[in-house]
Structures are given as structure tokens and as C-alpha cells.
Design a protein around this motif. Sequence first.
Motif, mmCIF file in Angstrom:
data_model
loop_
_atom_site.group_PDB
_atom_site.id
_atom_site.type_symbol
_atom_site.label_atom_id
_atom_site.label_comp_id
_atom_site.label_asym_id
_atom_site.label_seq_id
_atom_site.Cartn_x
_atom_site.Cartn_y
_atom_site.Cartn_z
ATOM 1 N N ILE A 158 47.090 -67.851 -96.745
ATOM 2 C CA ILE A 158 48.030 -67.915 -95.625
ATOM 3 C C ILE A 158 49.443 -67.599 -96.111
ATOM 4 C CG2 ILE A 158 49.032 -69.462 -93.896
ATOM 5 C CD1 ILE A 158 46.299 -70.829 -93.782
ATOM 6 N N GLY A 159 49.740 -68.001 -97.339
ATOM 7 C CA GLY A 159 51.055 -67.729 -97.901
ATOM 8 C C GLY A 159 51.361 -66.236 -97.975
ATOM 9 N N GLU A 160 50.318 -65.431 -98.080
ATOM 10 C CA GLU A 160 50.531 -63.986 -98.182
ATOM 11 C C GLU A 160 50.926 -63.357 -96.852
ATOM 12 O OE1 GLU A 160 48.001 -61.917 -101.503
ATOM 13 O OE2 GLU A 160 46.686 -63.101 -100.238
ATOM 14 N N TYR A 161 50.820 -64.141 -95.795
ATOM 15 C CA TYR A 161 51.209 -63.612 -94.490
ATOM 16 C C TYR A 161 52.690 -63.799 -94.213
ATOM 17 C CZ TYR A 161 46.250 -63.269 -93.432
ATOM 18 O OH TYR A 161 44.933 -62.946 -93.445
ATOM 19 N N ALA A 162 53.413 -64.301 -95.213
ATOM 20 C CA ALA A 162 54.825 -64.604 -94.993
ATOM 21 C C ALA A 162 55.562 -63.396 -94.427
ATOM 22 C CB ALA A 162 55.459 -65.047 -96.305
ATOM 23 N N GLY A 163 56.244 -63.628 -93.355
ATOM 24 C CA GLY A 163 57.082 -62.579 -92.776
ATOM 25 C C GLY A 163 56.345 -61.515 -91.989
ATOM 26 N N LEU A 164 55.013 -61.576 -91.973
ATOM 27 C CA LEU A 164 54.269 -60.503 -91.301
ATOM 28 C C LEU A 164 54.500 -60.493 -89.792
ATOM 29 C CD1 LEU A 164 50.827 -60.027 -93.018
ATOM 30 C CD2 LEU A 164 52.930 -58.761 -93.231
ATOM 31 N N GLY A 165 54.840 -61.640 -89.236
ATOM 32 C CA GLY A 165 55.091 -61.694 -87.800
ATOM 33 C C GLY A 165 56.232 -60.778 -87.385
ATOM 34 N N TRP A 166 57.163 -60.552 -88.322
ATOM 35 C CA TRP A 166 58.296 -59.677 -87.996
ATOM 36 C C TRP A 166 57.981 -58.241 -88.302
ATOM 37 C CZ3 TRP A 166 61.101 -62.466 -85.062
ATOM 38 C CH2 TRP A 166 61.252 -63.839 -85.324
ATOM 39 N N LYS A 167 57.138 -58.028 -89.344
ATOM 40 C CA LYS A 167 56.827 -56.637 -89.710
ATOM 41 C C LYS A 167 55.852 -56.017 -88.734
ATOM 42 C CE LYS A 167 57.903 -56.678 -94.543
ATOM 43 N NZ LYS A 167 57.403 -56.696 -95.902
ATOM 44 N N THR A 168 54.924 -56.794 -88.251
ATOM 45 C CA THR A 168 53.962 -56.270 -87.284
ATOM 46 C C THR A 168 54.005 -57.154 -86.048
ATOM 47 O OG1 THR A 168 52.279 -57.616 -88.337
ATOM 48 C CG2 THR A 168 52.380 -55.335 -89.007
ATOM 49 N N PRO A 169 55.037 -56.942 -85.217
ATOM 50 C CA PRO A 169 55.289 -57.892 -84.121
ATOM 51 C C PRO A 169 54.129 -58.038 -83.139
ATOM 52 C CG PRO A 169 56.795 -56.017 -84.021
ATOM 53 C CD PRO A 169 56.044 -55.894 -85.291
ATOM 54 N N ALA A 170 53.442 -56.945 -82.854
ATOM 55 C CA ALA A 170 52.367 -57.050 -81.866
ATOM 56 C C ALA A 170 51.233 -57.900 -82.415
ATOM 57 C CB ALA A 170 51.867 -55.663 -81.492
ATOM 58 N N LEU A 171 50.870 -57.645 -83.672
ATOM 59 C CA LEU A 171 49.812 -58.456 -84.275
ATOM 60 C C LEU A 171 50.254 -59.902 -84.432
ATOM 61 C CD1 LEU A 171 48.230 -56.254 -87.067
ATOM 62 C CD2 LEU A 171 47.291 -56.931 -84.876
ATOM 63 N N THR A 216 51.943 -52.412 -96.258
ATOM 64 C CA THR A 216 51.709 -51.212 -95.454
ATOM 65 C C THR A 216 50.385 -51.413 -94.750
ATOM 66 O OG1 THR A 216 50.766 -50.270 -97.444
ATOM 67 C CG2 THR A 216 52.963 -49.505 -96.799
ATOM 68 N N MET A 217 50.380 -51.162 -93.481
ATOM 69 C CA MET A 217 49.170 -51.427 -92.725
ATOM 70 C C MET A 217 48.494 -50.114 -92.368
ATOM 71 S SD MET A 217 48.761 -53.773 -89.374
ATOM 72 C CE MET A 217 49.237 -52.475 -88.270
ATOM 73 N N ASP A 218 47.176 -50.074 -92.577
ATOM 74 C CA ASP A 218 46.426 -48.950 -92.021
ATOM 75 C C ASP A 218 46.185 -49.287 -90.568
ATOM 76 O OD1 ASP A 218 46.170 -48.554 -94.737
ATOM 77 O OD2 ASP A 218 44.207 -49.517 -94.785
ATOM 78 N N ARG A 219 46.615 -48.393 -89.733
ATOM 79 C CA ARG A 219 46.389 -48.665 -88.321
ATOM 80 C C ARG A 219 44.937 -48.386 -87.979
ATOM 81 N NH1 ARG A 219 51.066 -49.615 -85.919
ATOM 82 N NH2 ARG A 219 52.864 -49.038 -87.154
ATOM 83 N N SER A 220 44.398 -49.183 -87.099
ATOM 84 C CA SER A 220 43.064 -48.896 -86.596
ATOM 85 C C SER A 220 43.078 -49.159 -85.105
ATOM 86 C CB SER A 220 42.039 -49.785 -87.282
ATOM 87 O OG SER A 220 40.885 -49.845 -86.479
ATOM 88 N N VAL A 221 42.910 -48.090 -84.370
ATOM 89 C CA VAL A 221 42.987 -48.223 -82.911
ATOM 90 C C VAL A 221 41.881 -49.147 -82.408
ATOM 91 C CG1 VAL A 221 42.928 -46.976 -80.735
ATOM 92 C CG2 VAL A 221 43.978 -45.934 -82.737
ATOM 93 N N VAL A 222 40.681 -48.987 -83.018
ATOM 94 C CA VAL A 222 39.542 -49.758 -82.525
ATOM 95 C C VAL A 222 39.784 -51.252 -82.708
ATOM 96 C CG1 VAL A 222 37.093 -50.160 -82.806
ATOM 97 C CG2 VAL A 222 38.000 -47.853 -83.006
ATOM 98 N N VAL A 223 40.118 -51.641 -83.932
ATOM 99 C CA VAL A 223 40.343 -53.059 -84.184
ATOM 100 C C VAL A 223 41.530 -53.553 -83.370
ATOM 101 C CG1 VAL A 223 40.763 -54.785 -85.950
ATOM 102 C CG2 VAL A 223 39.376 -52.802 -86.480
ATOM 103 N N GLY A 224 42.572 -52.719 -83.311
ATOM 104 C CA GLY A 224 43.737 -53.088 -82.521
ATOM 105 C C GLY A 224 43.371 -53.361 -81.069
ATOM 106 N N SER A 225 42.505 -52.513 -80.517
ATOM 107 C CA SER A 225 42.137 -52.736 -79.111
ATOM 108 C C SER A 225 41.330 -54.013 -78.948
ATOM 109 C CB SER A 225 41.303 -51.572 -78.568
ATOM 110 O OG SER A 225 41.680 -50.387 -79.143
ATOM 111 N N VAL A 226 40.445 -54.274 -79.925
ATOM 112 C CA VAL A 226 39.670 -55.519 -79.837
ATOM 113 C C VAL A 226 40.615 -56.717 -79.826
ATOM 114 C CG1 VAL A 226 38.047 -57.009 -81.061
ATOM 115 C CG2 VAL A 226 37.606 -54.567 -80.891
ATOM 116 N N VAL A 227 41.589 -56.680 -80.745
ATOM 117 C CA VAL A 227 42.537 -57.788 -80.829
ATOM 118 C C VAL A 227 43.322 -57.926 -79.530
ATOM 119 C CG1 VAL A 227 44.641 -58.558 -81.977
ATOM 120 C CG2 VAL A 227 42.727 -57.714 -83.328
#
Lengths: 504, 533
Positions: free
Chosen positions: A374-387, A457-468
Motif C-alpha cells: 500500500i505504501g507504494e501507492y503514495a501519491g498515485l491519487g494525484w498522478k492518476t486522478p480517475a483511477l 508510468t502507467m500502461d493504459r488499458s482501455v479494457v481494464v479501465g472500462s471495467v473499473v
Amino acid sequence: MNSGSMASGAALVFPDLSGGALNPLLPFLILSVGALVLLLLDSLFAKRNNLPWAMISSVLPLLALATYATRWPGQSGTTVFGPMYIEDPFASFVGILVCIATLFGMLLSETYLKKMGRYRGDYFALLAFSASGMVLFASTTEFLTLFLGLELLSIPVYILTGFLRRDQKSLEAAMKYFLLGAFSSALFLFGGAFIYGATGTTDLAVALRSAPQSPMLQIGFVLLLSGFLFKAATVPFHMWTPDVYEGAPTAVTAFMATSIKAASFGALGRLLYNAAPVTQILPIPDMLWWIAVLTMTVGNFAALTQSNIKRMLAYSSIAHAGYMTVGLVSFASSGDTEALAGVLYYLLAYTLMNIGAFGVVILWSEKGTERLEIGEYAGLGWKTPALGLAMTIFMISLAGIPPAAGFFGKYYIFRNAVEHGYVSLVVLGVLNSALSVYYYLRVLVALYMRPATREFTMDRSVVVGSVVAFCGLALLWIGIAPDTVLPGVPALVGWVRESVLTLR
Amino acid sequence: MDSVLSWITFLPIVTAVLLLAVPKEREGLIRGATVLSMALTFIFSLVMLANFRPIAEMQMIEQAAWIPSLGISYLLGVDGISVFLILLTTLLTPLVVLSSRHAITERVKEFHILMLVLQTGMLGAFVALDLFLFYVFWEVMLLPMYLLIGVWGGHRRIYAAVKFVLYTIVGSLLMLVAILCIYFDHHAQTGQYTFSLLEIYRTSFAPARQMWYFAAFALAFAIKVPIFPLHTWLPDAHVEAPTAGSVILAGVLLKLGTYGFLRFALPLFPAAALAFQPLFLTLATVGIIYGALVAMVQTDIKKLVAYSSVSHLGYCVLGLFSFNLQGYAGSLYQMLNHGLSTGALFLLVGVIYERRHTRDIAEFGGLAQVIPWFTVVFVYVTLSSVGLPGLNGFVGEFLVLMGAFGENRLAAVISAGGVVLGAVYMLWLAKRFLFGELSNDKNKTLKDLTAREAWVLAPILVLIAYMGIQPKPMLSMMEPSLKLNLEAVSRPGRAGHSGGHGALIGADRERWALAVMGTEYRRDTASAQGGVQ
């Protein structure tokens, strides 16, 4: 061997298979035959491992969902092969949950397996096989079919758990799951044997009603129940969960955490419904009361200290099994099917929020290495706001904070428990729920309140993104408007109520 | 306008959803849209005020089915108790957002979205008359506040944010259980499944059960108020929160606790409320004195103001549990006063903090020579908080003490001592903070209030004077509803007389509940039922 059920079922005539007599079996047939086709395709095209497996395989759950949809609004139900396969709205609801979980599991898998370098076709066939077993599991009262369903759903999952065969954790998890699973199957079989011995029939609906006084049957019933509770991962049969959920490939965890829960709670509901004569003699509601309390408490306390998100979600899933068991307590004690309706609603919310959360975890993992602390998610809320927003919805839903569906689910279950006089159980439940807020919010603390610690750096995935995105929006929708009819979509509360009305 | 309450409640969150689509670089647009939306909300609340009639019953009822199969409805309404609390909310929120122009420069978009969501949560909780709906709004406030503290807060922000959430949620979840219990209890007595507060008002619950229900409700509200000894989350939250968070927390969120008592816990469970009266009078008195004493020794201005809140809200609780009209009116008036004066104090502290990045009182002194306007305003607000006659604080405290005196002289006398202590810590703060020698060089170049800051403070300052000089118009709008509310804990025919306490039961309670419901609700319900058939 069939003489018993022949005697009791009176007219077990081999059915006329023409003219759509097999229609009720369609979802099961689609999934199981489809899985065989997938295997065939895999071996035919083994050299070229670049087929769009997720797309091909997701046709199966979609087709199954379509057959369920044509059944809506469901009739009171029908059976095929005597008591062996029941098609009623309850089975349909559970089947739909299983298909949703399977569909999303398949869609999550492609991205995940490619990241992990294990993208293969037989994986998807196994998912479909397991799903067919789940459909069977929730659609029968006949012991042998039940056992068939159990094994059909379990064995592929054992393999899937160890699918990352170069990963020690994955292998260890598969081994553990297999050994403990075999043990629970043995309990299950043993129970079935006792019941058959006591009554001479394998149809549980008949057996449990015919000789509820028989000690042999009672022993058998408790053994059988233990087998179910193992699959549902309730205390004291929960030990395997954290290791297996952590070790299994994340997409598999998402699939099994949701679909197996749906199938086993569905089957449990049906079993308890038919076991009413036994539960009146044995203190089954009391036993379930303790199981519910222990499951909630153990799950939540253990989750408090987890730093690995998969392990945290594993323990949280134990806690959620506890909340659902609260629903079973009020059902078992009162026989009021409304109490089961709450469990069905909860299962849907639970499926969506877990699939969504695991989907985000998959998107946040990197090629070859998953990011699970969980510690590795630090700051990710700002980098990937939608996720980040999506994860926030999943966490508040899991924590049971309105307006997300997790709140209404808990509310529905607790409401029914209060109605049947289990106020102290509900108080323990809400205190547990308050406890759980702490560890779900820890994810938000990492996402939003701690400075980023790594390049991302995130690999975008439309499929997973749509599921989420689908899971997040659906959670809000069914949370805010659980009883509002959309064109083509039934009001959820009405639907779950109707599903349990004709349960048998 | 028929649906003015819905507009007030949902305009902010609709704006928030729209803002999600705005790219985060366009900060000007985001700020502008937020302020505009909040200004509109305020205008809607003025429309509500203009339509408000000074009668006791519920008005501007809005009713719709929400989850009909479980008896959950969308039911809004306003009466003399909630009307000014709504106005306080719609007034303070835009001011707070305006004041954050320079304080919030990072994550601007998210900040404004959260403020808007928070506003919807608070307003919804004030207007909701369906217990389930109320609960949902009550919880909706939680997450935005949590993030406001945790993201934009000070050093120990995470600790403070988590503590805030855990305290609040334990209380509110137990309240949810109690809500469920009274839902079924009401059904057992009337055969009707409903969460409508106005229907449930009709039911008198068995006294033994009332104790449990009241305990659960009171715990949730007491944590929110906060009543000593459940107050420990408050100083942490206040100190760590950004100015905007502190102002909203002190100005509005805490009021939800006292409002909850007034709307739910006291009239629903009168027998229990009366039984618990000694306990709450004691806790209120202890809180008044304790809060004041602890405030006195603080070195951090924000912490001092936070503890002063504990003390001031003690007066609100004291007034409520005096169970007479003066006490009720004083308590409600004091809620508004505290919202304004403490809100202003936090804004002023924020002004200084933006300039000096410290809140340590020892760092200051002699500011009056450098920033005279700031000093004037600060002293003025201080005097309001202390309860100087002529300013708003006096009216509220006086009424509360008068009410308490009629009920329990000891509590009144001790609490009156709290007023003195209040003057001690606030004036001492002013002395150390503003007057004396200008010893710290860093303070010599301080900038006085800017025009923006002055404009933000101006409405509050005007209201402080208005409410002090002319309390009659507002009190007379509150009074009918308060009087009626009070009847729930008074024996029939003896309302308003001291010593006339007793839970209203049976036919008397039915009559009382019908009076609260008002003609509008009954007409709506009748036509809805007619429509179904």
C-alpha cells in the motif's frame, strides 16, 4: 445407486430432450461446452499465442448473461433431470453474478497476464470451466450434482492459482489451496454419505425434510455445512484465504474472491432453505451467529495490520463473508427469504467493489513486477486522478460509507437482522464496520496524503479501465438508487426480493 | 418555488460533478464556478427565508418515494430550528472558499470539489426529515472533511484526519442501529414501515427501550458536538485542518451535533432525555469549565480557539438540557453565534498564519501597532465570543444561563463562572497577541487586512452586531418551532413552566406530532396516497 432418489422422486423419467427441454441448462452448457471449444482453439493455435483470448472467451459469459436476460422476468422456475438441476430466479441471480465476475475476470486477465508474461489460452478455458461449476453449484439440491459443481468450480481455480508457475508464492498458494480444498471436499462428501445413509436419497431437499431427527443426518448436515463454509471462507475455515489470495495471479484473485463467494453463498442459501427442519432442531442459527461474529472480527482485526493490498483485501473479504453470514443467521432462524434478499444485494455490491479494486491494482502494477505494498501507492491519487477516484469509491463502498452500494448492502442485511431480533449481532457488525474504516482509509491516506515515492508510468488499458469505470459507476448507481427502475433494468431491490420468493 | 430546498441541497454537488470535467489547470474557472454556485445557493436560501412563515410546523415540505419497498422516502422540510442553520451554512461556505484564494494553491480543483460535496452533505443533514436520508447526508460529510484535513492540513494531518473519521463513524454507526430499531418499533406499533421522522414522532417508545435508543443517538451527536469527554478529536482536527476546514468544522459541522439533539434525540425519546438530563447538565458544565481552563494554557492560537469551542458548545448543550424555552432559544442562538464568531476567529488566525506560518502566541505581541485594522476586527470578534452585551454572544449566553437557572441553579452558577473564564482566556489572548511590545522583528513588516479579507469578514461582522442589537426578529422566527419542540418533553398544559417536565405520550403525543407535521405534509401525504390508489 439411484434407487433412493428414484423411490423418493417417484417419476424420474429421462426427459424428452427435444423442444427446448434443455433450455434451462443453457447457461451451464454455454460455459462448459464453450470452455471445451476454447481448449480446442488453444491447442489448434498453440504456436501463435497472440489470439485475443479475452475477447474470444468473454463471449461465453456474455452469451450466458443473454440467456439469463431472456428469462427475465423469471417464471417460478423449472427443473431438468428431476431434482438435479433447478432453474429458478434465485439460481438466475447467482448465475448472473457468476457471469459478471467471470466476464470481468476475463477482461482483467489479458492485461495482467501480458504484464506477467503468461498470456495463454487455456487460462481462459479454466475460467469458463470454473464458472460453469459455479452455475451448477447454485442450481441444485441434489447432492451428487452439488458435488460435481463443487469440484468443477474448485479444480480449475486450484490450477489458476498456481498459474504463475515461476512464482514461488503462486505455487505455494496453489498447493495450500489444493490440499485444504481436498480436505473440505472430503468433509463435504462425508456429509453427503451420512445423509444418504440416513435417508436413502441424494436429493437433499427430500432427505433433510424426511428425517430431521436422525442423528446420522444431523452429523451429515453439519459436515456438509462445513464444506460450504470452507468455500465461503468463514472462520474457522478461513485460514487458506490470505495466502491464496495473495499468491494467486491478481486477476484470478479478483475472479475467485467474487464468483466463489457468490456461488457458495447462493448454494448456502438454498441449502439452509431446504434444511429448515434440521435448523429447527439443531442450534444452527446460534452456530452461524458465532461464525458471523468471529468471521467479521477475525477478518477485520487481521486486515488492520496488512501492508500488502492483496492480503488486506483477502482479510477484508473474510470480514465481508462475516457480514453476509449475518444475513444467513436471520434467514436460518426465521426462514424469512427477505433476509436472503439482502445477501443477494450484498453479493452484487461485493462483486463490483472487489473486481473494481483489483482492476485498479492491476492497472497500477508494472510490467513484470506487481506493486502491491500500500505504501507504494503514495501519491498515485494525484498522478492518476480517475483511477484514484475509482479506488476511493471502491474503498468507501467496502467500508460501507454512503452513498456507495456497500453501505446499502450492509444496511439491507443489518435491517433484516434487526427485524428478526438480532440487535446485538448488528451492533457487533457495525462496530466491526467502524474498525474496517481504518484500513480502507489507509489506502486513501497513501493515495492522497503521502508524497509520491517512485517514478510511475502507467500502461493504459482501455479494457481494464472500462471495467473499473463500470464498477465504480454501477456502485454509485445501485447505492443511490437501489430501487429505481431504468428502462430495461429492473429495480434491484425488487429483483432480489423476487429472486428469493420462489426459492426451492 | 416549490423545490427550493432541493435546489439548496443539490446545487453544490451538481456543480462538483460538473467541475470533475474541467481540466485542473483552469484554476480561475474552477474558483469562479465554485463561488458562483455557492452564491446561487445562498440566494436560494434567501428565497427560502423570504418564503418562511414564522409558524411552528414544518414548511416547504418536499416528498418523493426513494426506496419505497423499504419505506425510505425523500423528505425535506424546514422549520424555525433549521432555517437559520441553513443560512449559516450557505453564508459561511462561500466566504470560506473566497478566503482560501491564497491559502490553497495546490490541488485547487479537488479542494473546491470537496468543499461543494461537503456543503451538500451539511445542508442535506439540516433539511432531511427522513431518518435514512438524514443518515446518508450525515455520512456524506465525512469523507470530504477527512480529505480536507488529511490533504491540505498541517504536520500531523493524517493522524488528525483518521481520528476524526473513526470517532465520528463509531457514533454514527450505532445511531444507524438505533434508527433501524425505532423503524421496526414504529412498525410494531403502527403497522407502517417508514423512516419519516414526522410519522415516527407520533410513536411513544417504551421507556426502557428509549434509554438504549437515546444512548445511541446521543453518542453520535455528543461526539459531533463534541461534549466532554468525547471532545479529544476536536483540537487535533482543528489544529491540523486548513483554515477552510477549521471554519466549516467549527461553524457548521459541530452544530449538526446540537441540531441532532434538538431535532431527533430529545423529541423522539423524551422520557430518556429527561432521565439523562442530570448527566448531560453535568457534562455540559464540566465541558464549559474544562474547555475554558484548557484554552487558557494553550500556546497555539488555533488550539486555544478549538478548546474555546468545547466550552461554547457546552452552553448549547446546557441550554438544551434545561428543557425550557429560554434554554432552547439560547442554545439555538448560541449555535449561530458560535458559528459566526468562531468562524471569524479561525479566518483571522488563517490571515496571520498565511503571513507568518506560525500560530505560536509567543511569536506575536504588539501587532496593534503594525496591523490596526486586523486588531480592530480581532478584538471585536473576541468581544463577541466573550459575550459582551450589544454583540451576539451575550444574547445566547444570557438566554442559556437564564434557562439553566430555572432548571438547575448549581449548573447555572458554575457555568456563569465559565463566562468569566471565557473572558479571561480570550482577552488574555488578545493582550498577548495584539498588544504590548512589538518585540519580534518578523512582525514589523506584517501586512494589514487586504480588501479581499476585509470583504470576506464584513458580512460576519455585520451579523455579529445585528444579532446582538436586534435579536428579536430572529428569535421570533425560531420561537414557535422551539416552543412546539419543547412540548415533547413537557406535560400537557404546562409547557414553558419550570418543573413541568414529562414525556408526552399517547393521544397528547399524537396531537403534538400532527402539529409538527403541519398541514402541508398531511396534505401531501394524503394526495400521494390518493394518487397510488
